[in-house]
Scaffold this motif. Structure first.
Motif, mmCIF file in Angstrom:
data_model
loop_
_atom_site.group_PDB
_atom_site.id
_atom_site.type_symbol
_atom_site.label_atom_id
_atom_site.label_comp_id
_atom_site.label_asym_id
_atom_site.label_seq_id
_atom_site.Cartn_x
_atom_site.Cartn_y
_atom_site.Cartn_z
ATOM 1 N N GLY A 40 0.931 -1.153 0.454
ATOM 2 C CA GLY A 40 -0.120 0.104 0.192
ATOM 3 C C GLY A 40 0.512 1.407 0.099
ATOM 4 N N ILE A 41 1.738 1.181 0.779
ATOM 5 C CA ILE A 41 2.535 2.388 0.980
ATOM 6 C C ILE A 41 3.484 2.798 -0.940
ATOM 7 C CG2 ILE A 41 5.142 2.733 2.424
ATOM 8 C CD1 ILE A 41 3.978 1.536 4.413
ATOM 9 N N LEU A 42 3.989 1.699 -1.095
ATOM 10 C CA LEU A 42 4.377 2.109 -2.552
ATOM 11 C C LEU A 42 3.313 1.842 -3.176
ATOM 12 C CD1 LEU A 42 6.839 1.432 -4.714
ATOM 13 C CD2 LEU A 42 5.982 -1.630 -5.373
ATOM 14 N N GLU A 43 2.452 1.645 -2.937
ATOM 15 C CA GLU A 43 1.174 2.434 -4.045
ATOM 16 C C GLU A 43 0.850 4.507 -3.768
ATOM 17 O OE1 GLU A 43 -1.236 0.470 -5.976
ATOM 18 O OE2 GLU A 43 -2.178 1.869 -7.035
ATOM 19 N N GLU A 44 0.955 4.092 -2.705
ATOM 20 C CA GLU A 44 1.035 5.634 -2.779
ATOM 21 C C GLU A 44 2.297 6.553 -3.198
ATOM 22 O OE1 GLU A 44 1.538 7.250 1.810
ATOM 23 O OE2 GLU A 44 0.854 8.156 1.355
ATOM 24 N N TYR A 63 3.651 2.400 -12.015
ATOM 25 C CA TYR A 63 4.194 4.080 -11.620
ATOM 26 C C TYR A 63 5.726 4.365 -12.546
ATOM 27 C CZ TYR A 63 -0.027 4.382 -8.248
ATOM 28 O OH TYR A 63 -1.298 3.921 -8.081
ATOM 29 N N GLY A 64 6.168 3.115 -12.980
ATOM 30 C CA GLY A 64 7.448 3.779 -13.478
ATOM 31 C C GLY A 64 8.796 4.129 -12.075
ATOM 32 N N VAL A 65 8.352 3.072 -10.616
ATOM 33 C CA VAL A 65 8.954 3.412 -9.777
ATOM 34 C C VAL A 65 10.310 2.298 -10.301
ATOM 35 C CG1 VAL A 65 9.308 3.888 -7.055
ATOM 36 C CG2 VAL A 65 7.183 3.878 -8.277
ATOM 37 N N ARG A 66 11.136 2.634 -8.987
ATOM 38 C CA ARG A 66 12.360 1.514 -9.409
ATOM 39 C C ARG A 66 12.738 1.392 -7.691
ATOM 40 N NH1 ARG A 66 16.801 1.421 -13.649
ATOM 41 N NH2 ARG A 66 16.415 -0.761 -12.437
ATOM 42 N N ILE A 67 13.334 -0.084 -7.711
ATOM 43 C CA ILE A 67 13.104 -0.110 -6.312
ATOM 44 C C ILE A 67 14.167 -1.280 -6.389
ATOM 45 C CG2 ILE A 67 11.957 -2.329 -5.059
ATOM 46 C CD1 ILE A 67 9.448 -2.095 -6.199
ATOM 47 N N LEU A 68 14.718 -1.085 -5.077
ATOM 48 C CA LEU A 68 16.334 -2.010 -4.210
ATOM 49 C C LEU A 68 14.932 -3.132 -3.236
ATOM 50 C CD1 LEU A 68 19.555 -2.062 -4.465
ATOM 51 C CD2 LEU A 68 19.136 -0.122 -2.617
ATOM 52 N N GLY A 111 8.921 -17.349 0.400
ATOM 53 C CA GLY A 111 8.017 -18.238 0.230
ATOM 54 C C GLY A 111 6.620 -17.563 -0.133
ATOM 55 N N ARG A 112 6.502 -15.684 -0.015
ATOM 56 C CA ARG A 112 5.421 -15.125 -0.730
ATOM 57 C C ARG A 112 6.220 -14.869 -1.891
ATOM 58 N NH1 ARG A 112 1.639 -13.891 2.684
ATOM 59 N NH2 ARG A 112 0.601 -13.559 1.204
ATOM 60 N N VAL A 113 6.495 -15.373 -2.890
ATOM 61 C CA VAL A 113 6.311 -14.834 -4.194
ATOM 62 C C VAL A 113 5.645 -14.078 -4.341
ATOM 63 C CG1 VAL A 113 6.969 -15.422 -6.657
ATOM 64 C CG2 VAL A 113 7.475 -16.980 -4.659
ATOM 65 N N ASP A 114 3.610 -13.846 -4.210
ATOM 66 C CA ASP A 114 3.015 -13.441 -4.863
ATOM 67 C C ASP A 114 2.807 -11.892 -4.210
ATOM 68 O OD1 ASP A 114 2.872 -14.694 -1.939
ATOM 69 O OD2 ASP A 114 1.021 -13.883 -1.538
ATOM 70 N N LEU A 115 3.549 -11.806 -3.153
ATOM 71 C CA LEU A 115 3.773 -10.493 -2.629
ATOM 72 C C LEU A 115 5.035 -9.923 -3.274
ATOM 73 C CD1 LEU A 115 3.530 -10.575 1.102
ATOM 74 C CD2 LEU A 115 1.515 -9.432 -0.393
ATOM 75 N N GLU A 116 5.809 -10.922 -3.572
ATOM 76 C CA GLU A 116 6.760 -9.991 -4.658
ATOM 77 C C GLU A 116 6.634 -9.547 -5.846
ATOM 78 O OE1 GLU A 116 10.693 -10.826 -3.102
ATOM 79 O OE2 GLU A 116 11.653 -10.097 -4.967
ATOM 80 N N ASN A 117 5.767 -10.345 -6.492
ATOM 81 C CA ASN A 117 4.821 -10.354 -7.878
ATOM 82 C C ASN A 117 4.122 -9.066 -7.536
ATOM 83 O OD1 ASN A 117 6.805 -11.840 -8.458
ATOM 84 N ND2 ASN A 117 4.850 -13.572 -8.331
ATOM 85 N N GLU A 118 3.470 -8.946 -6.861
ATOM 86 C CA GLU A 118 2.736 -7.944 -6.401
ATOM 87 C C GLU A 118 3.543 -6.529 -6.503
ATOM 88 O OE1 GLU A 118 -1.008 -5.696 -6.649
ATOM 89 O OE2 GLU A 118 -0.487 -7.782 -7.139
ATOM 90 N N LEU A 119 4.654 -6.588 -5.486
ATOM 91 C CA LEU A 119 5.244 -4.937 -5.102
ATOM 92 C C LEU A 119 5.393 -4.548 -6.807
ATOM 93 C CD1 LEU A 119 5.992 -3.991 -2.572
ATOM 94 C CD2 LEU A 119 8.502 -4.988 -3.746
ATOM 95 N N ILE A 120 6.155 -5.707 -7.762
ATOM 96 C CA ILE A 120 6.964 -5.415 -9.244
ATOM 97 C C ILE A 120 5.865 -4.853 -9.617
ATOM 98 C CG2 ILE A 120 8.008 -6.517 -10.881
ATOM 99 C CD1 ILE A 120 9.054 -8.484 -9.242
ATOM 100 N N LYS A 121 5.018 -5.722 -9.629
ATOM 101 C CA LYS A 121 3.015 -4.730 -10.621
ATOM 102 C C LYS A 121 3.493 -3.081 -10.432
ATOM 103 C CE LYS A 121 -0.698 -6.636 -10.920
ATOM 104 N NZ LYS A 121 -2.185 -7.030 -10.758
ATOM 105 N N ILE A 122 3.554 -3.010 -8.655
ATOM 106 C CA ILE A 122 2.770 -1.509 -8.952
ATOM 107 C C ILE A 122 3.887 -0.466 -8.845
ATOM 108 C CG2 ILE A 122 2.360 -0.094 -6.607
ATOM 109 C CD1 ILE A 122 0.822 -2.267 -5.198
ATOM 110 N N ALA A 123 5.111 -1.346 -8.879
ATOM 111 C CA ALA A 123 5.976 -0.887 -9.379
ATOM 112 C C ALA A 123 6.618 0.012 -10.994
ATOM 113 C CB ALA A 123 7.589 -1.215 -8.883
ATOM 114 N N ARG A 124 5.924 -1.198 -11.297
ATOM 115 C CA ARG A 124 5.797 -0.970 -13.005
ATOM 116 C C ARG A 124 4.941 0.324 -13.263
ATOM 117 N NH1 ARG A 124 6.506 -6.575 -14.985
ATOM 118 N NH2 ARG A 124 8.661 -7.239 -15.163
#
Lengths: 461, 461
Positions: B93-97, B132-137, B117-130
């Protein structure tokens, strides 16, 4: 050329554990060689100390009124050990007087003999020693450091050269400067060195005499040797014989292996020219473990002093860092030690106690989410299945502290199996951790050193 | 899977040199992750710092009144960098904001993604970043240490993990714990590390992005990398491309080489399985220098940062200890560097100035009778005939002091040829000597390290 013979081996005791020492060439000036030796002995030697120098009568040194005697025969007793710290020419007369007075052990610190081309003076020295049955350490040596009784002829203040605490390692060094540097370094690494001896021009006493004598010194568990080369064939033969009859491990670092360095070694210690292959064969025959540098010499010596000789085939790796665990496994595999997966029952037991993200297969990665107690649990469960453990105690994450040391030591006590610790860092907390561990375990900063230590434990089996 | 593309490389600047940073999950409690990052940034970051956490309003932290904002959109500006230090579920949610607010650079310190094992959460994170064009470390990383501007997301107090001084080395680490331990160790060794980055689960930013960006950071001269393995084939290709286009040396220590350790590396960082041979070929293709452990990684990196790249064929050895000289010659010969005798004219010149017992052939053994100035003289005369020098600065004998450091540095200035110093000891005087030398030269404790450093200087020619 050697003065020594096997019946005089008991005289070696007088060089290491004398009840009395006379310094000829003593002085109230601590920046002179004789003056510095006097200060060191007054500071820490557990025995009687006599200053000999006709130039002085009574001087205040190190807070004490010190009487200076004019010569050895004026002393109230025949000193068990005489240290000569005078110019070479004067030294001959003093040795003559010492011999006449009944002295049997003399350290000739003085330089100016064979090492500067004065072979004539050195031959004269040996002749006098033979006449009186005196044994000589030196000339041109820094002599003896004995941490057990404070005998210290190194003529350097501790700000320039720190001294290690007493411990189970004896160090025999063909080079005086290497001995000094090694002891200084060992003090910083908190490596216990009980006895160290430098032979200088080795006109009489050499490694073989010391090795033979150290067999009877209970506090010494291992003999570490820095060697450039023997001087005569007989030297090498006596060395092999002494090592073979010693019931303690001997570790040697032999320098002067390559073409350019053999040239240097010959000029440095008049070492016997000879192929390094010849030395390797000789070490193998004698049952000596070889090290590749001074650091490895002491890694192995310390390991052999602390741990039981064991052939290590399987090891446990416990780490708070998965990355360091991977590096350690690489290093262990490289020396032929496997890091096998733990059986299911062990992994189930571990899963009950370790953080949910920890891996339990071996290496056991406690991860940054673990706590001190998890190191203990991992070792307690895992050590059952292996011959030894390497623990990467990186205690930077929030849940860890220097108390990881206690966790490791409890398991070490319980199983008696070798544990080597890899520590990497310089923070206050890491330094405290290392200090707590170093007295009981080998602590190193690279996986390769840990692997070498474990593989050396089986070298003599 | 990667979010990044080459047009967004300029965003990497925001991760290293942002003008403003907001910590979401900040707290007045320094033992929480967000609290510790806040303290570190308030202590040293040269830029604007914002604390975000709806639970607090104004708190006194590090002696300052700190205002807490309830969310990113309430901040007085769009922060150039956002650090998320909250539980994984909240992080999405914070990444979204952040994305909605126009933030382009986000470090996700939070764990709880693919690594558990929460690949789902990580994929979700990447989706949000994409979106908005946000880069993630990250996620699951310790992030960035930048000694130049005080940006430090390592969430550990300095008593637990010391920080190195600014310097010309950038360190990229696939393991967070290894990065922490290395920086702590580098601080103790006085190795200057300007920038360090850990990628955690490397969902977006990896080595390739950083290497590309560091090409433009003038203060950085060398990139040192700790690598367990790439995750995808594309990862490896981007790495090669980045290294090839970088005009600075890259040194890599690749762990996870053996069978047991590959298993461990896969579980640790989901590294791509693959033979170590494949990696070696790849490094060769890219023009990367390989190191064998973390210590060697930094020995070589420091050497490449300080010295000009040169193929070293002939070396001078200067020592106050003949024994250490012999050991150094062995080590140099072992890597193919010769220690040739100096020509007669040089030896005659040396004989005029050095003590009579000194050897002048090369190695130059000043012996225990020398003085500080003899080191300088030996280097001044000898360096003319060789490509580099190794100096064994054992300053224990009475005539030497820490001023040997100045003598060495003068000759280094004059010739500009690489000088590596071997120091061995822990006394006060030796420590002062090392401190004076370490900023300008590579100082090591074994001859093998010195030899490896010199041989690596020609590795890329």
């Amino acid at each position: 050329m050697s003065v020594g013979n096997h019946s005089s081996i008991e005289l070696i005791k007088s060089f290491l554990f004398p009840s009395s020492v006379a310094i000829v060439g003593a002085s109230p000036n601590p920046s002179s060689i004789g003056g510095q030796i006097l200060v060191q002995l007054l500071r820490g030697f557990k025995g009687r100390v006599y200053a000999v120098n006709p130039k002085y009568s009574v001087e205040k040194i190190y807070g004490k009124e010190i009487q200076f005697y004019k010569d050895i025969s004026s002393l109230p007793e025949v000193p068990e050990l005489v240290v000569i710290a005078t110019p070479a020419e004067v030294a001959l007369g003093i040795l003559e007087e010492a011999g006449r007075s009944g002295v049997k052990a003399v350290i000739v610190v003085s330089g100016g003999f064979a090492e500067v081309g004065r072979v004539d003076l050195e031959n004269e020295l040996i002749k006098i020693a033979r006449k009186y049955g005196v044994r000589i350490l030196g000339p041109n040596c820094i002599g003896v450091y004995n941490a057990f009784n404070g005998l210290d002829t190194m003529f350097l203040p501790i700000e320039k050269a720190a001294r290690p605490r007493p411990g189970p390692i004896a160090f025999l060094s063909q080079s005086g400067a290497v001995m000094t540097a090694v002891l200084d370094w060992a003090a910083g690494e908190e490596i216990g060195v009980g006895i160290a001896v430098n032979f200088g021009n080795r006109s009489d006493i050499t490694e073989a005499d010391l090795i033979q004598y150290l067999g009877g010194v209970e506090e010494i568990k291992v003999v570490a040797i820095y060697l450039e080369g023997f001087r005569w064939r007989g030297d090498a033969m006596r060395f092999i014989k002494a090592v073979k009859s010693l019931k303690k491990p001997v570790v040697v670092y032999k320098a002067g292996r390559s073409d350019d360095s053999k040239r240097a070694a010959v000029s440095h210690t008049a070492a016997m020219a000879g192929d390094y292959k010849m030395y390797r064969a000789l070490f193998k025959q004698a049952g000596v473990i070889e090290a590749e540098d001074l650091v490895e010499l002491f890694d192995i010596a310390k390991a052999l002093a602390l741990y039981k000789p064991t052939r290590i085939e399987k090891a446990l790796v416990v780490s708070s860092s998965g990355g360091m665990a991977v590096q350690i496994v690489d290093a262990l595999n490289a020396v032929g030690i496997s890091v096998p997966e733990l059986p299911q029952e062990a992994q189930l037991e571990l899963k009950k106690h370790l953080p949910p993200v920890a891996t339990t297969s071996n290496p056991i990665d406690l991860t940054g989410s673990g706590a001190d107690v998890h190191f203990g649990k991992a070792l307690e469960v895992g050590l059952k299945y292996v011959d030894a453990a390497v623990v990467a105690a990186l205690i930077h994450p929030p849940g860890y502290s220097e108390r990881v040391a206690d966790e490791i030591l409890v398991s070490y006590e319980k199983y008696g199996k070798p544990i080597v610790v890899v520590s990497f860092g310089a923070s206050q907390q890491t330094k405290i951790l290392e200090r707590r561990l170093k007295e009981r375990l080998v602590v190193v900063n690279t996986p390769a050193r840990a692997a070498k230590v474990l593989s050396s434990l089986g070298a003599l089996l």
